[in-house]
Structure formats: structure tokens, C-alpha cells
Design a protein around this motif. Structure first.
Motif, mmCIF file in Angstrom:
data_model
loop_
_atom_site.group_PDB
_atom_site.id
_atom_site.type_symbol
_atom_site.label_atom_id
_atom_site.label_comp_id
_atom_site.label_asym_id
_atom_site.label_seq_id
_atom_site.Cartn_x
_atom_site.Cartn_y
_atom_site.Cartn_z
ATOM 1 N N GLN A 140 0.833 -1.203 0.000
ATOM 2 C CA GLN A 140 0.000 0.000 0.000
ATOM 3 C C GLN A 140 0.868 1.254 0.000
ATOM 4 O O GLN A 140 0.594 2.217 -0.736
ATOM 5 N N ASP A 141 1.910 1.257 0.824
ATOM 6 C CA ASP A 141 2.810 2.403 0.876
ATOM 7 C C ASP A 141 3.511 2.612 -0.460
ATOM 8 O O ASP A 141 3.670 3.756 -0.928
ATOM 9 N N GLU A 142 3.937 1.513 -1.099
ATOM 10 C CA GLU A 142 4.575 1.617 -2.414
ATOM 11 C C GLU A 142 3.601 2.192 -3.440
ATOM 12 O O GLU A 142 3.956 3.037 -4.262
ATOM 13 N N LEU A 143 2.354 1.723 -3.381
ATOM 14 C CA LEU A 143 1.344 2.200 -4.324
ATOM 15 C C LEU A 143 1.098 3.693 -4.155
ATOM 16 O O LEU A 143 0.994 4.434 -5.149
ATOM 17 N N LEU A 144 1.023 4.153 -2.911
ATOM 18 C CA LEU A 144 0.828 5.581 -2.661
ATOM 19 C C LEU A 144 1.980 6.413 -3.227
ATOM 20 O O LEU A 144 1.772 7.470 -3.823
ATOM 21 N N LYS A 145 3.207 5.929 -3.052
ATOM 22 C CA LYS A 145 4.375 6.647 -3.564
ATOM 23 C C LYS A 145 4.328 6.740 -5.088
ATOM 24 O O LYS A 145 4.612 7.786 -5.680
ATOM 25 N N ILE A 146 3.982 5.621 -5.734
ATOM 26 C CA ILE A 146 3.946 5.594 -7.196
ATOM 27 C C ILE A 146 2.856 6.525 -7.714
ATOM 28 O O ILE A 146 3.071 7.292 -8.672
ATOM 29 N N CYS A 147 1.682 6.467 -7.091
ATOM 30 C CA CYS A 147 0.577 7.311 -7.545
ATOM 31 C C CYS A 147 0.885 8.791 -7.355
ATOM 32 O O CYS A 147 0.528 9.623 -8.188
ATOM 33 N N GLU A 148 1.560 9.104 -6.254
ATOM 34 C CA GLU A 148 1.942 10.497 -6.020
ATOM 35 C C GLU A 148 2.951 10.968 -7.058
ATOM 36 O O GLU A 148 2.882 12.098 -7.550
ATOM 37 N N ALA A 149 3.875 10.073 -7.443
ATOM 38 C CA ALA A 149 4.913 10.444 -8.409
ATOM 39 C C ALA A 149 4.372 10.539 -9.828
ATOM 40 O O ALA A 149 4.861 11.353 -10.621
ATOM 41 N N THR A 150 3.355 9.730 -10.160
ATOM 42 C CA THR A 150 2.881 9.655 -11.547
ATOM 43 C C THR A 150 1.536 10.333 -11.776
ATOM 44 O O THR A 150 1.092 10.426 -12.915
ATOM 45 N N ARG A 151 0.879 10.786 -10.721
ATOM 46 C CA ARG A 151 -0.475 11.355 -10.829
ATOM 47 C C ARG A 151 -1.418 10.369 -11.498
ATOM 48 O O ARG A 151 -2.251 10.715 -12.333
ATOM 49 N N GLN A 152 -1.300 9.108 -11.130
ATOM 50 C CA GLN A 152 -2.082 8.041 -11.732
ATOM 51 C C GLN A 152 -3.539 8.097 -11.276
ATOM 52 O O GLN A 152 -3.823 8.335 -10.102
ATOM 53 N N THR A 153 -4.470 7.883 -12.189
ATOM 54 C CA THR A 153 -5.883 7.751 -11.854
ATOM 55 C C THR A 153 -6.141 6.294 -11.495
ATOM 56 O O THR A 153 -5.774 5.388 -12.241
#
Length: 305
Positions: free
Chosen positions: A186-199
Motif C-alpha cells: 500500500q505504501d509503495e502504491l501511494l508513492k507511485i501514484c503520487e509520483a505519476t499522478r495516476q488515476t
């Protein structure tokens, strides 16, 4: 190649527009869900919660282009979804890896589909970037049989991100993992989404997970004839952390609201429950629920305070 059909722009502010979606498997049975309508803005992380049988996974499959709705349609970036596309990456409950390929080869297989003209070196470089992003550097040459359950799920997430989709669809991707591994991913996913602005559109049964990850939480009534009953806006700070989120009094207000819906109101919900409207009303966060409806079929949005 995408099979999406060009449409006139529905709204410049919207990224996903779901309008009047219904699904009936036989003509003799009631629809699993009906008249489901909602919108997602680009960069939003939306979680969906509801009891089994309300059609959550079916809605996700319709968004992915893997299943057809009985009625209604889905518009993504001004194009109607009518089939699978590399613009939408899916992470299923199971990792769905090719067991005879290594971690690197599993991801490269997806990258090659997105970039068929790339050289082997370009594909390898791109794949390794996402392997590193999910914390699997050093495991590139391992096959799925050599990985733990959490590591396999990270490969699935890396593979979905590696094709650089416009939207990520997650169907309870962490449900089978132990609590510690789930928290790390979950923490990894949050970091990736924050970095990529993923929907992101994610199905979960975990209330705490939804509060940690999402901007909005869609609550579905029970099936058959399930609907989006409410969309709860997550009013916690955007930079919330797992270790401290429970110290904020707002966390428990939101959590209690979600649990109350799942335990009580989801079983009894009917559209007329909200001010005798045929469809739930769209209420802007921060205004009282006596505000005028916006649109004909928008779900109720509550800012829990």
C-alpha cells in the motif's frame, strides 16, 4: 490497439464518466446493478466498497473493457470504452503472472505490447525502472515460484504501471496478503501514484485501506439492483501516513460512517431514501444536504465532518 470509439467531449473536467450502467445476466433475473452513474477526475484515487454480489468487479471489468454492460456506457478521456486497451492497466486479485517467465520477462512482455518497435535494450531498461519502483531490484531473474505472495503481487503492479496506462484498475489486489505485506505494498502504491499522478479505481472490502489510499469512497447498496448509494469525500490531509492517521479525529468519523453504511444502511437502501428523489442527489462537500440536486442521476456526495 485500442478499440475505444471517439465521442464528443462530455466534460473538460472529467476523465471517466459512467452513465446509466446496468448489468443483467439473464432476462429472467433482476439486474445485478442498475442505473449506476459516477465520474472520476484525472489523478483521483477512488475506492469502491460494497457487500459481495453488488457487482463491484463487474463494474471494474466494464471499465477495463473485459465485459459488456447490458445498458449504459463509459466514457474515458472523451472516448467510449468498447473493449480492452493498453490505456487501462488491470491488477487482479490473483497475480496472473506467466509462471515460465522471470520477473523481468513478465514485465517486458507487457512493455513489448505497448512499444512493439522498441529494442530489447530499451524494453529491459524500462522494465527495470518499474521493478525498482516496487522494491524488487535484485529479483529480476527469479520466476514466480521463487517469490512470496507479496512479491508476486508487486510484479503484477509493476507490470500494470510499466505499460503507463491512463488509468489503473485494482480488484482487491491485496486481499490475500498478510497485514504486514499488505501495508508495505500500500505504501509503495501511494508513492507511485503520487509520483505519476495516476488515476486509480480500486475495489476493496477493507475500510481502513480505503481511508488511507483514496480521495473518494463509493458505497454500493446490496444487490440485486445495486446502486452507488453515496460517494464519501475523504477529508483527511492528502499527506496522511499509516502510522499517524488514526490520531486524527476525522479518521474515526469517516470510518464510523462507512461501517454504519455497510452494517445497516446498505441492506435497506433505496434511491428514495434521500429526500424522496428517484436517484440520490449530488451534494457538494461543505454544504448541507438541503442543497439543490446537480444532474438527474448523480449519487449523493457526503463530506463527513
Amino acid at each position: 490497439m485500442s478499440t475505444d470509439t471517439a465521442m464528443q467531449p462530455a466534460s473538460a473536467a472529467l476523465f471517466i464518466s459512467v452513465e446509466g450502467l446496468s448489468k443483467r445476466y439473464t432476462q429472467y433475473a433482476p439486474p445485478v446493478f442498475e442505473n449506476v452513474s459516477f465520474a472520476i477526475e484525472q489523478g483521483e484515487f477512488v475506492c469502491v466498497i460494497g457487500h459481495s454480489g453488488c457487482g463491484k468487479s463487474t463494474i471494474l471489468n466494464v471499465l477495463a473493457g473485459l465485459e459488456e454492460a447490458t445498458s449504459g456506457h463509459v466514457i474515458m478521456a472523451n472516448r467510449e470504452i468498447s473493449g480492452p486497451s493498453l490505456d487501462r492497466g488491470v491488477v487482479f486479485q490473483g497475480h496472473a503472472l506467466l509462471p515460465w517467465l522471470t520477473v523481468e520477462a513478465n514485465i517486458a512482455f507487457a512493455v513489448r505490447s505497448r512499444h512493439p518497435k522498441w529494442t530489447r535494450a530499451q524494453i529491459a531498461e524500462h522494465s527495470l525502472r518499474f521493478i525498482d519502483m516496487v522494491g524488487l531490484k535484485g529479483s529480476e531473474k527469479k520466476k514466480p515460484s521463487e517469490l512470496s505472495g507479496g512479491m508476486k503481487q508487486r510484479v503484477g503492479i509493476a507490470r500494470a504501471f510499466a505499460v503507463e496506462p491512463k488509468m489503473l484498475l485494482l480488484d482487491e489486489p491485496f486481499g490475500a496478503l498478510d497485514a504486514l505485506t499488505r501495508g508495505v505494498i500500500q505504501d509503495e502504491l501511494l508513492k507511485i501514484c503520487e509520483a505519476t499522478r495516476q488515476t486509480v479505481f480500486m475495489i476493496t472490502h477493507d475500510v481502513d485501506e480505503a481511508i488511507l489510499l483514496s480521495n473518494k469512497i463509493m458505497l454500493m447498496s446490496n444487490g440485486p439492483r445495486a446502486q452507488i448509494a453515496e460517494i464519501v469525500v475523504n477529508t483527511l490531509p492528502a499527506n496522511r501516513q499509516r502510522e499517524t492517521i488514526h490520531h486524527d479525529p476525522q479518521f474515526y468519523r469517516i470510518r464510523n460512517h462507512l461501517v454504519d453504511f455497510l452494517v445497516h444502511r446498505s441492506r435497506e437502501f433505496r434511491p428514495a431514501d434521500y429526500d424522496n428523489q428517484t436517484q440520490p442527489r449530488l451534494v457538494r462537500p461543505g454544504l448541507d444536504e438541503g442543497a439543490a440536486p446537480i444532474g438527474d442521476s448523480g449519487p449523493l456526495i457526503r463530506a463527513v465532518a
